[in-house]
Design a protein around this motif. Structure first.
Motif, short mmCIF file in Angstrom:
data_model
loop_
_atom_site.label_atom_id
_atom_site.label_comp_id
_atom_site.label_asym_id
_atom_site.label_seq_id
_atom_site.Cartn_x
_atom_site.Cartn_y
_atom_site.Cartn_z
N LYS A 56 -6.47 9.69 -8.24
CA LYS A 56 -7.12 8.95 -7.17
C LYS A 56 -6.11 8.83 -6.04
O LYS A 56 -5.21 8.00 -6.10
CB LYS A 56 -7.55 7.56 -7.66
N LYS A 69 -4.55 8.04 -2.33
CA LYS A 69 -4.75 7.23 -1.15
C LYS A 69 -4.89 8.20 0.02
O LYS A 69 -4.58 9.39 -0.09
CB LYS A 69 -3.54 6.33 -0.91
N GLU A 70 -5.34 7.70 1.15
CA GLU A 70 -5.50 8.57 2.33
C GLU A 70 -4.17 9.14 2.78
O GLU A 70 -4.09 10.28 3.22
CB GLU A 70 -6.14 7.78 3.46
N GLN A 71 -3.08 8.34 2.66
CA GLN A 71 -1.75 8.80 3.04
C GLN A 71 -0.80 8.63 1.86
O GLN A 71 -0.95 7.70 1.07
CB GLN A 71 -1.25 8.01 4.25
N PHE A 72 0.19 9.53 1.76
CA PHE A 72 1.10 9.53 0.62
C PHE A 72 2.44 10.09 1.02
O PHE A 72 2.62 10.55 2.16
CB PHE A 72 0.48 10.32 -0.54
N LYS A 129 -3.19 6.70 -8.75
CA LYS A 129 -3.58 5.65 -9.68
C LYS A 129 -3.57 6.10 -11.13
O LYS A 129 -3.09 5.41 -12.00
CB LYS A 129 -4.96 5.12 -9.29
N MET A 131 0.72 5.01 -4.94
CA MET A 131 0.25 6.31 -4.50
C MET A 131 -0.92 6.80 -5.37
O MET A 131 -2.04 6.65 -5.03
CB MET A 131 1.38 7.33 -4.56
#
Length: 120
Positions: free
Chosen positions: A32, A34-37, A3, A1
């Motif tokens: 950082k 991600k687009e989805q989490f 970083k 998820m």
């Protein structure tokens, strides 16, 4: 998820779940995404003032936000509400408004949460 997580010492640690718990934390600037989490990340983002939605929700234009009460609020504790005023649907009877929101088990366990970029 996630970083990198700022540990308030100027260094970032690789740890997807660490949070500092400070209300004034600016560590999210170092994340950082991600687009989805997952919902845990969505909840942290809500506390940082972001709006989030699920990719899997029926209809576009729906999102949730966190409200922190102020001196004029009837509520005394923070709560999450859903905004459906921008709902895009063919159903003329679909409710459009702003109301308190309660997560379903599906919402809590989903990994398709996203930050809303353009609120309506």
């Amino acid at each position: 998820m996630l970083k990198y997580v700022n540990d308030h010492t100027g260094a970032c640690r690789r740890n997807a779940r660490m949070t500092c718990g400070r209300d004034s934390c600016t560590a999210w600037k170092h994340y950082k995404l991600k687009e989805q989490f997952d919902f845990g990340t969505a909840l942290i983002l809500l506390k940082q003032g972001e709006s989030v939605c699920r990719k899997g929700w029926n209809g576009k234009g729906i999102y949730i936000k966190l409200q922190n009460p102020d001196a004029n609020s009837k509520m005394t504790l923070p709560y999450i509400y859903i905004v459906t005023t921008g709902l895009q649907t063919d159903n003329p009877d679909a409710p459009k408004g702003i109301v308190p929101w309660l997560a379903s088990q599906t919402d809590l366990l989903s990994d398709d949460w996203m930050v809303v970029k353009n609120e309506r």
